[in-house]
Write a protein that holds these residues in place. Structure first.
Motif, PDB file in Angstrom:
ATOM      1  N   ALA A 103      27.007 -29.393  71.643  1.00 41.89           N
ATOM      2  CA  ALA A 103      26.044 -28.360  71.902  1.00 41.89           C
ATOM      3  C   ALA A 103      26.811 -27.110  72.368  1.00 41.89           C
ATOM      4  N   THR A 104      26.996 -26.148  71.548  1.00 43.57           N
ATOM      5  CA  THR A 104      27.754 -25.026  71.575  1.00 43.57           C
ATOM      6  C   THR A 104      26.644 -23.622  71.577  1.00 43.57           C
ATOM      7  N   GLN A 105      26.817 -22.741  72.691  1.00 42.58           N
ATOM      8  CA  GLN A 105      26.061 -21.582  72.660  1.00 42.58           C
ATOM      9  C   GLN A 105      27.229 -20.510  71.995  1.00 42.58           C
ATOM     10  N   ASN A 106      26.917 -19.846  71.098  1.00 43.22           N
ATOM     11  CA  ASN A 106      27.894 -18.584  70.915  1.00 43.22           C
ATOM     12  C   ASN A 106      27.359 -17.431  71.043  1.00 43.22           C
ATOM     13  N   THR A 109      26.200 -13.977  76.562  1.00 47.90           N
ATOM     14  CA  THR A 109      25.039 -14.098  77.609  1.00 47.90           C
ATOM     15  C   THR A 109      25.752 -15.088  78.763  1.00 47.90           C
ATOM     16  N   ALA A 110      25.004 -15.026  79.973  1.00 47.71           N
ATOM     17  CA  ALA A 110      25.531 -15.954  80.990  1.00 47.71           C
ATOM     18  C   ALA A 110      25.204 -17.290  80.910  1.00 47.71           C
ATOM     19  N   ASP A 111      24.036 -17.339  80.075  1.00 47.12           N
ATOM     20  CA  ASP A 111      23.381 -18.947  80.050  1.00 47.12           C
ATOM     21  C   ASP A 111      24.281 -19.592  78.888  1.00 47.12           C
TER      22      ASP A 111
END
Length: 178
Positions: A103-106, A109-111
């Motif tokens: 699971a990768t958030q690109n 943002t800090a979250d």
């Protein structure tokens, strides 16, 4: 619509196929690849196959007759907790890459990404009770016949829940030898 068993000429199309082990629909786009939706004649499973560079169709995912999503395997695993648990989402592979979940958030943002475990006492949002286990992460190893827990992290309700108030605690457990 083409009823051929393959798209040897590389034409785009929709193929209805009846094979020795499965029936299905193949959707092909020139020679770049194909997607095959198959049903196993011996069961009511639904398989999704893709064609690789060598033009061989390989099953990539299956939804079995019990609704389990299987990736990297055609048979569900039911040997967790000495045959007590048969997860509905299973990923198996012969390498770290083929048996990992990411699971990768690109985003700037800090979250970051999250994994959610939710627990209710019924349908909807029926309130949980003190001592209820809210979720667990279990690391298990094969003992020759089953997968047996070696280390676990559990999250519990630790007190009386209230509106926007969910007291909790974590429990870390390991198995000793024997």
């Amino acid at each position: 619509l083409n009823t051929a068993n393959n798209d040897a000429n590389g034409f785009a199309g929709l193929f209805m196929q009846a094979g020795e082990t499965s029936d299905g629909v193949t959707i092909s786009a020139a020679r770049i690849g194909a997607i095959r939706v198959t049903t196993n004649s011996a069961a009511t499973d639904l398989g999704f196959a893709v064609r690789g560079g060598n033009a061989v169709m390989t099953e990539a995912m299956r939804i079995d007759s019990d609704g389990r999503v299987l990736i990297g395997t055609t048979d569900s695993r039911d040997d967790f907790y000495q045959n007590g648990v048969n997860p509905h989402f299973q990923v198996e592979g012969g390498t770290t890459a083929k048996s990992s979940i990411s699971a990768t958030q690109n985003a700037a943002t800090a979250d970051g990404p999250r994994m959610f475990f939710g627990k209710t006492r019924g349908t909807g949002a029926q309130v949980v009770s003190d001592g209820d286990r809210l979720g667990a992460i279990s690391m298990q190893g094969a003992d020759g016949s089953d997968l047996v827990p070696s280390a676990e992290i559990h999250g519990y309700v630790d007190g009386t829940p209230g509106a926007n108030d969910m007291p909790g605690r974590l429990s870390f457990a390991t198995a000793s030898d024997g």
